[in-house]
Write an enzyme that holds these catalytic residues in place. Structure first.
Site, PDB file in Angstrom:
ATOM      1  N   ASP A  42       0.937  -1.387  -0.073  1.00 13.34           N
ATOM      2  CA  ASP A  42      -0.081   0.043   0.674  1.00 13.34           C
ATOM      3  C   ASP A  42       1.200   1.216   0.098  1.00 13.34           C
ATOM      4  O   ASP A  42       0.373   1.784  -0.930  1.00 13.34           O
ATOM      5  CB  ASP A  42      -1.002  -0.023   1.485  1.00 13.34           C
ATOM      6  CG  ASP A  42      -1.239   1.524   1.662  1.00 13.34           C
ATOM      7  OD1 ASP A  42      -2.672   1.398   0.542  1.00 13.34           O
ATOM      8  OD2 ASP A  42      -1.655   2.021   2.073  1.00 13.34           O
ATOM      9  N   SER A  74      -5.325   2.518  -1.139  1.00 15.12           N
ATOM     10  CA  SER A  74      -4.217   2.014  -1.712  1.00 15.12           C
ATOM     11  C   SER A  74      -5.189   0.885  -1.894  1.00 15.12           C
ATOM     12  O   SER A  74      -5.856   0.069  -3.300  1.00 15.12           O
ATOM     13  CB  SER A  74      -2.680   1.993  -2.893  1.00 15.12           C
ATOM     14  OG  SER A  74      -2.409   3.820  -2.961  1.00 15.12           O
ATOM     15  N   ASP A  75      -4.871  -0.042  -0.605  1.00 16.30           N
ATOM     16  CA  ASP A  75      -5.068  -1.614  -0.846  1.00 16.30           C
ATOM     17  C   ASP A  75      -6.862  -1.820  -1.490  1.00 16.30           C
ATOM     18  O   ASP A  75      -7.317  -1.933  -1.584  1.00 16.30           O
ATOM     19  CB  ASP A  75      -5.085  -2.210   0.392  1.00 16.30           C
ATOM     20  CG  ASP A  75      -3.815  -2.723   0.162  1.00 16.30           C
ATOM     21  OD1 ASP A  75      -2.821  -3.224  -0.444  1.00 16.30           O
ATOM     22  OD2 ASP A  75      -3.213  -2.837   0.732  1.00 16.30           O
ATOM     23  N   ILE A  76      -7.039  -0.562  -0.106  1.00 21.16           N
ATOM     24  CA  ILE A  76      -9.070  -0.787  -0.075  1.00 21.16           C
ATOM     25  C   ILE A  76      -8.975  -0.409  -1.328  1.00 21.16           C
ATOM     26  O   ILE A  76     -10.879  -0.357  -2.199  1.00 21.16           O
ATOM     27  CB  ILE A  76      -9.180   0.266   0.638  1.00 21.16           C
ATOM     28  CG1 ILE A  76      -8.685  -0.534   2.356  1.00 21.16           C
ATOM     29  CG2 ILE A  76     -10.739   0.454   0.881  1.00 21.16           C
ATOM     30  CD1 ILE A  76      -9.134   0.577   3.651  1.00 21.16           C
ATOM     31  N   GLY A  79      -9.438  -2.670  -3.641  1.00 20.78           N
ATOM     32  CA  GLY A  79     -10.843  -4.299  -3.077  1.00 20.78           C
ATOM     33  C   GLY A  79     -12.101  -3.405  -4.649  1.00 20.78           C
ATOM     34  O   GLY A  79     -12.843  -4.191  -4.898  1.00 20.78           O
TER      35      GLY A  79
END
Length: 418
Positions: free
Chosen positions: A168, A196-198, A201
């Site tokens: 992230d 960034s990860d969220i 997703g």
């Protein structure tokens, strides 16, 4: 769709209750995507490494141990296997856990049995890993032509840096987000949540729903690809067009908006409040409410105020200097200026408004007992009646559902062979 005739651990309710999702992802981007689907009723079978499970099971502290007499348990020496990571708990509600070694032939057969009946498969391995395991996209689609595959990488599946691994904070920096976050241009800061990860997703789940909708017309599945880089660049918004259209490079400007003024965090007598004067009409109301001249030279229009941002901030803070925060917020509400306070996380979850929106849910964990989790951000209504599904399940312990799923796969295989 596959989920309708499955017996086992599925929620059985919600708009996606007829979907079976095989989740090969770990850490956060992929698990967040599948959690979004699980919140809407899809059956999520999470495949984990038998040795240690999802990487996030070890991310901490903080951890929580099983409760004894109603209190949070304390760790005993050598009791690490009993602990649960609060990080893992944040991204894995409404899922089943099955521990499989994908290099073991028997475990691969269990996985392939799930793939044969699944609607969706989600993975976030580095490019080429699935191929080396004999589980490449061609193989998966040959076994199940209706399968929709979501594949998330760090920087994309191709291109000159497509093979890079992505975490992230690395993505936040590489995608430009950190350069526009912080107190000033020389103070780059990451966002306080793994955004960034969220976002990867969220965009992934969005793409999956589009591919499933298209499958209803064509009868065929497909592969959906996104990356942490793509998701983060995708939300640069006006900061992106500042460069692509106006060739102006955005820089960190602290807690004040780059294109609207006054808009940001302002000091007052006993703290600070945030205001958003997002139109000339609001500027007029703001000035009238605090005995200012809205047409004062050099400050009459938003472009002028943006060009003289520091002076605008000084004017506003001079007005606020004698106002305690609570009285100031009441005054701002009275004259119609969007405003608010900066809450700590504990204050957010204690706030009646947060709770009224279903953003805190109670679940029973198999080892921790009753726990509370942040809830899903969607609600559904049929006319005036709320139909939002509330029967959420706690995140699983490692391999909690392994025996049941293995038995179901074996039963299905025997049924076909018989």
């Amino acid at each position: 769709m596959a989920g309708q005739d499955l017996h086992g651990q599925g929620l059985g309710q919600g708009p996606l209750s007829d979907l079976l999702v095989v989740d090969l992802s770990r850490a956060l981007a992929g698990p967040h995507a599948t959690m979004m689907l699980g919140d809407l009723g899809a059956r999520i079978v999470k495949i984990e490494n038998p040795a240690h499970g999802d990487d996030t099971r070890g991310w901490g502290p903080p951890f929580r141990w099983p409760a004894g007499d109603g209190h949070v348990g304390q760790p005993d020496e050598g009791d690490e296997d009993a602990r649960e990571s609060t990080y893992f708990l944040s991204a894995n509600r409404n899922k089943e856990s099955v521990a499989l070694n994908l290099k073991d032939e028997r475990d691969r057969e269990v996985l392939l049995g799930l793939v044969d009946r699944a609607d969706v498969l989600v993975e976030n391995f580095r490019t080429g890993v699935l191929d080396r395991l004999g589980l490449g996209f061609d193989t998966l689609m040959e076994r199940n032509p209706r399968l929709v595959v979501l594949s998330i990488t760090g920087f994309g599946h191709d291109g000159p840096e497509g093979g890079r691994s992505g975490y992230d904070q690395i993505a936040q920096g590489e995608a430009g987000l950190m350069s526009i976050t912080g107190s000033a241009a020389d103070d780059p800061q990451k966002v306080g949540t793994p955004i960034s990860d969220i976002l990867g997703g969220m965009y992934g789940a969005y793409g999956l729903m589009a591919a499933l909708h298209e499958r209803e017309r064509t009868g065929k599945g497909q592969v959906v690809r996104t990356s942490l880089l793509a998701a983060t660049v995708g939300v640069l918004g006006f900061q992106g067009t500042r460069w692509t259209i106006a060739e102006t490079v955005g820089r960190a400007a602290g807690n004040h908006h780059a294109s609207i003024s006054p808009y940001g965090l302002f000091r007052c007598a006993d703290g600070a409040v945030q205001i958003a004067v997002g139109s000339e009409g609001l500027w007029q109301d703001f000035c009238e409410g605090f005995d200012l001249d809205p047409a004062m030279p050099g400050f009459g229009t938003n472009p002028e105020r943006v060009g003289r941002r520091e002076e605008t901030i000084e004017i506003v803070e001079q007005v606020f200097a004698d106002w305690p925060a609570e009285k100031l917020l009441a005054r701002l509400a009275e004259i119609g200026i969007p405003a608010g306070k900066v809450r700590s996380i504990d204050e957010v979850f204690a706030w009646d408004q947060t709770r009224s929106q279903g953003l805190l849910i109670d679940v029973e964990h198999s080892t921790l007992g009753d726990i509370q989790l942040p809830g899903p951000p969607l609600r559904f209504f049929d006319g005036d009646t709320e139909t939002t599904f509330r029967g959420h399940r706690a995140p699983p312990v490692l391999d909690e559902h392994g025996a049941a799923v293995r038995a179901w796969v074996a039963e299905e295989r025997e049924g076909r062979d018989g």
